[in-house]
Design an enzyme around this catalytic site. Structure first.
Site, mmCIF file in Angstrom:
data_model
loop_
_atom_site.group_PDB
_atom_site.id
_atom_site.type_symbol
_atom_site.label_atom_id
_atom_site.label_comp_id
_atom_site.label_asym_id
_atom_site.label_seq_id
_atom_site.Cartn_x
_atom_site.Cartn_y
_atom_site.Cartn_z
ATOM 1 N N GLU A 147 0.824 -1.211 0.000
ATOM 2 C CA GLU A 147 0.000 0.000 0.000
ATOM 3 C C GLU A 147 0.855 1.257 0.000
ATOM 4 O O GLU A 147 0.561 2.223 -0.710
ATOM 5 C CB GLU A 147 -0.951 -0.017 1.196
ATOM 6 N N HIS A 180 -10.069 1.825 0.568
ATOM 7 C CA HIS A 180 -10.458 0.928 1.654
ATOM 8 C C HIS A 180 -11.965 0.677 1.701
ATOM 9 O O HIS A 180 -12.428 -0.142 2.497
ATOM 10 C CB HIS A 180 -9.982 1.484 3.002
#
Length: 289
Positions: A147, A180
């Site tokens: 990420e 997310h």
């Protein structure tokens, strides 16, 4: 390796960042068949997603090379330097941002001490079991590394030249936070939550992941090292969102001390933030935030 710069128009830089976010999240769902009905914590799903993010993390730097321009100006750097992968300043990048983040979490760490959680870190069995656990590996190694690589190392070199450091630090986390939201889809699809409850939880997660993303982007630009936000990310994943409600369960005297530790941690973090992330400490000449 040839020195390069990124001189894209703002709309193209933002569009590329959006593409990177879509590639990252989309890669998690390309697997069908036997994994389709399993939740995100199933070993089969985790292992296949490891493969997905590895492919995305390989392809994305190639895209960066394609949109870059060779240059011999002072602003030019090797691709690895833009990606925060370099030797000089690595040791402080591994240690100082972690210390800074632990200062911010002084209150939650005090709770861990009172709860006796610290004792398990002294047991070898905890670590041997952890490295065999795919969920632990995902949360502490693969997710922070992949990420931060995609949402910081690959995006900020595109955004900073056209938006500047300040706006880039504010914009970059939005890609990270919105990415997310896919957890909401999984929870609803597997019957874990109703749509309304999943949306509220995902909205809350969007809020704090966006705030963390800004902090992470700041660390990346100040240190010029991928390692800095990765280790801070891993630590935050381990700690989770601070359990403010747990504080109220303690007797008044202990409660006040805990509240004081939460406040002290925030104050110390604010005071130390800039001195401990000075670019000179990390031999950072690529970015100046």
């Amino acid at each position: 390796m040839v020195d390069i710069v990124f001189v894209l128009p703002t709309w193209q830089a933002i569009l590329l960042c959006f593409l990177f976010a879509v590639l990252y999240v989309g890669s998690l769902y390309i697997w069908g068949g036997s994994t389709k009905e399993k939740n995100r914590d199933h070993p089969d799903v985790i292992k296949r997603r490891f493969i997905s993010v590895l492919i995305v993390c390989t392809v994305t730097p190639l895209i960066l090379l394609l949109v870059s321009k060779a240059s011999d100006t002072a602003e030019a750097n090797h691709l690895l330097t833009w990606l925060g992968i370099r030797f000089w300043g690595l040791l402080p990048a591994l240690v100082v941002p972690l210390f800074l983040t632990m200062v911010l979490f002084l209150g939650p760490l005090s709770l861990h001490y009172l709860d006796g959680v610290f004792r398990i870190y002294l047991e070898a069995k905890y670590w041997t079991n952890s490295v065999k656990n795919y969920v632990w590996i995902r949360n502490h190694i693969v997710a922070p590394l992949s990420e931060e690589f995609i949402f910081r190392a690959c995006m900020l070199p595109l955004l900073v030249p056209c938006l500047g450091s300040g706006w880039s630090i504010l914009l970059c986390p939005l890609f990270f936070g919105v990415a997310h939201f896919h957890h909401m889809i999984e929870k609803v699809a597997h019957g874990q939550q109703e749509v309304a409850a999943a949306f509220k939880e995902s909205l809350f997660q969007l809020s704090y992941t966006t705030i963390f993303g800004a902090y992470s982007a700041f660390l990346y630009l100040r240190t010029g090292h991928l390692a800095a936000p990765v280790i801070a990310h891993a630590f935050c994943n381990h700690m989770g969102f601070p359990s403010f409600g747990e504080v109220m369960g303690y007797p008044a005297s202990t409660r006040y001390r805990l509240i004081a530790m939460f406040v002290l941690g925030l104050v110390l973090w604010t005071v130390l933030l800039y001195p401990l992330t000075s670019p000179a400490l990390y031999s950072n000449e690529a970015f100046q935030a």
